[in-house]
Design an enzyme around this catalytic site. Structure first.
Site, PDB file in Angstrom:
ATOM      1  N   ASP A  20       0.828  -1.202   0.000  1.00 27.50           N
ATOM      2  CA  ASP A  20       0.000   0.000   0.000  1.00 27.50           C
ATOM      3  C   ASP A  20       0.867   1.258   0.000  1.00 27.50           C
ATOM      4  OD1 ASP A  20      -2.288   1.492   0.043  1.00 27.50           O
ATOM      5  OD2 ASP A  20      -2.766   1.124   2.145  1.00 27.50           O
ATOM      6  N   ASN A  68     -10.699  -3.160  -6.308  1.00 27.20           N
ATOM      7  CA  ASN A  68      -9.911  -2.191  -7.089  1.00 27.20           C
ATOM      8  C   ASN A  68     -10.563  -1.824  -8.428  1.00 27.20           C
ATOM      9  OD1 ASN A  68      -6.599  -3.291  -5.975  1.00 27.20           O
ATOM     10  ND2 ASN A  68      -7.879  -1.638  -5.222  1.00 27.20           N
TER      11      ASN A  68
END
Ligand code: FPP
Length: 231
Positions: A20, A68
């Site tokens: 991330d 996503n």
């Protein structure tokens, strides 16, 4: 510390990473977001190498979640483009180093050329002695639901039968779960598998993640006492 299952001194066989912070890295460096993902792939490459050098049997990477797809089309397209380039450029190294590629998640809904590249890469690395598992279009709750349905079909819903139908069924138990960029949550990643995993969180943004960070996480794992619910 003496290792039990693992061949390496830290004792871990399987580490997974929620990679991330690519976007924040780009912002911090006044670069386009796509550049953050590009540098994220470089971090993937050096972490795959480091995992081998540090004796991990399996490294699982969260590359694209089932959530996503909510990102802007352009960003999805950038990520898929990087995926294509990564497979093309790094497959020879996987083969040369005995790395088996594995995909968790339903990758068959990706663009047909990527599916074909992945199928080819899976076939050509099938005999590798260590594994890099890449999570693509992966959601842990969906994976558990699919596994439970298959277990029910087979007539037995138990923790063991569900585990046996997860995408990760052929991987060693998850020892260590790492997340970069300071966020402290699992984001629908390996929820079942993390039942007894140690967690290691760092503020380092993924594009800045170095082999020394992986080593630090593994050293921290080696120093922890795992009781699996016992005492
Ligand atoms: C999180 O950063 C990262 C991702 C959503 C994608 C991870 C993908 C890669 C590292 C590249 C592709 C991987 C391979 C295996 C070729 P973010 O965009 O959520 O960052 P932010 O939270 O700072 O915005």
């Amino acid at each position: 510390m003496q290792s039990e299952g693992g061949g390496a001194g830290h004792g871990a066989r399987h580490a997974a990473i929620i990679m991330d912070g690519n976007g924040r890295w780009a912002k911090r460096n006044r670069l386009p977001r796509a550049m953050g993902h590009y540098r994220g792939v470089e971090a993937v490459r050096r972490t795959v190498r480091a995992a081998g050098a540090l004796g991990l049997e399996c490294l699982t990477l969260y590359a694209f979640s089932s959530e996503n797809w909510k990102r802007p089309e352009e960003e999805i397209s950038d990520l898929m483009g990087l995926m294509r380039k990564f497979i093309a450029s790094d497959l020879p190294e996987f083969i040369a180093n005995g790395v088996r590629l594995k995909i968790i998640g339903d990758y068959t809904v990706l663009e047909p050329d990527i599916v074909a590249m992945l199928d080819d890469a899976l076939a050509r690395t099938a005999n590798g002695q260590r594994t890099v598992a890449v999570a693509l279009n992966y959601g842990s709750q969906q994976e558990i639901a699919r596994a439970a349905a298959k277990a029910a079909q087979a007539g037995e819903i138990t923790p063991e039968s569900i585990s046996a139908h997860l995408d990760t069924a052929d991987l060693p138990p998850l020892d260590l779960l790492i997340r970069t960029s300071g966020e402290v949550r699992l984001s629908n990643f390996l929820l079942w598998q993390a039942a007894y995993a140690e967690m290691w969180f760092t503020d380092v943004l993924w594009p800045d993640f170095m082999p020394a960070h992986l080593e630090e996480a593994l050293n921290s794992f080696a120093g922890r006492e795992r009781r699996f619910g016992g005492r």
